[in-house]
Design an enzyme around this catalytic site. Structure first.
Site, PDB file in Angstrom:
ATOM      1  N   HIS A  82       7.556  10.434  12.718  1.00  0.00           N
ATOM      2  CA  HIS A  82       6.695   9.542  13.491  1.00  0.00           C
ATOM      3  C   HIS A  82       6.575   8.176  12.819  1.00  0.00           C
ATOM      4  O   HIS A  82       6.806   8.024  11.611  1.00  0.00           O
ATOM      5  CB  HIS A  82       5.298  10.160  13.658  1.00  0.00           C
ATOM      6  CG  HIS A  82       4.571  10.365  12.369  1.00  0.00           C
ATOM      7  ND1 HIS A  82       3.957   9.335  11.674  1.00  0.00           N
ATOM      8  CD2 HIS A  82       4.357  11.476  11.625  1.00  0.00           C
ATOM      9  CE1 HIS A  82       3.412   9.794  10.571  1.00  0.00           C
ATOM     10  NE2 HIS A  82       3.633  11.103  10.510  1.00  0.00           N
ATOM     11  N   GLU A 104       2.451  18.943  11.539  1.00  0.00           N
ATOM     12  CA  GLU A 104       2.453  18.780  10.082  1.00  0.00           C
ATOM     13  C   GLU A 104       1.827  20.010   9.417  1.00  0.00           C
ATOM     14  O   GLU A 104       1.091  20.786  10.048  1.00  0.00           O
ATOM     15  CB  GLU A 104       1.681  17.508   9.715  1.00  0.00           C
ATOM     16  CG  GLU A 104       1.607  17.169   8.239  1.00  0.00           C
ATOM     17  CD  GLU A 104       2.966  16.994   7.583  1.00  0.00           C
ATOM     18  OE1 GLU A 104       3.646  18.028   7.365  1.00  0.00           O
ATOM     19  OE2 GLU A 104       3.338  15.844   7.275  1.00  0.00           O
TER      20      GLU A 104
END
Length: 211
Positions: A10, A83
């Site tokens: 990201h 994550e």
């Protein structure tokens, strides 16, 4: 049939810039991160992408949406590729985590694969979560080229999985924000094609993760 997977970290967030541990706290992109996501999309426009997946956390999802607009493919959410859960470390800078929890931080920095923080997730548990989904996506898209937008910790374990390296090994590769990483799979054999590409990013990118 060769399946190619483009893994994109990201774009940048304010917490990346502060070296603050995000984990599964849902932080969005900053202005630089959005520009990076758009640049990644332009870079991949001619790559023949047939499918696009992204972690459903804001920073990855917004990156996936920007790439999707460029390549003409709608992103599909994959919560399995979120994550790592860093438990009591989430919201702290790396320096704060080391100061408040020195023993835990030593286990984390030393890549103790069984260490799960408090209310967190060990490397071993995360590895099974991430690699299981990665193999599933590769099987679903045999012979295609797809994009998967993920997080730094996810890329950390995927690199080791593809190269056959132990989780405990110190990191010897970059994980820049909005970096482009191509891996491929054929008959269950995995290969890193390119890793940590940032040529599409005019101003470079952060890699604030510990080794």
């Amino acid at each position: 049939m060769l399946t190619r997977i483009c893994l994109v970290r990201h774009g940048e967030t304010e917490w990346n810039a502060e070296r603050r541990i995000q984990g599964q706290i849902d932080i969005g992109l900053n202005a630089a991160g959005l520009r990076q996501a758009e640049a990644a999309g332009r870079w991949l426009k001619a790559a023949g992408i047939s499918a696009l997946y992204a972690s459903d956390l804001k920073r990855a999802w917004a990156t996936g949406q920007a790439i999707g607009q460029a390549v003409g493919v709608q992103p599909v959410p994959v919560p399995e590729l979120r994550e790592r859960r860093y438990g009591i470390f989430e919201g702290l800078t790396y320096a704060e985590a080391e100061s408040r929890y020195p023993e835990g931080y030593a286990a984390f920095e030393g890549r103790n694969a069984d260490y799960a923080f408090e209310h967190g997730e060990s490397l071993k548990v995360m590895y099974e979560r991430v690699t299981g989904k990665l193999k599933e996506l590769a099987q679903r898209h045999l012979g295609e080229s797809i994009v998967v937008v993920v997080h730094g910790g996810v890329l950390d374990v995927i690199n080791r999985f593809v190269r056959g390296n132990p989780l405990e090994m110190p990191r010897d590769f970059l994980i820049p924000n909005a970096g482009i990483n191509w891996i491929s799979a054929v008959d269950g054999r995995w290969t890193v094609e390119t890793w940590g590409e940032t040529a599409h990013l005019a101003d470079g990118a952060l890699d604030e993760l510990p080794s």
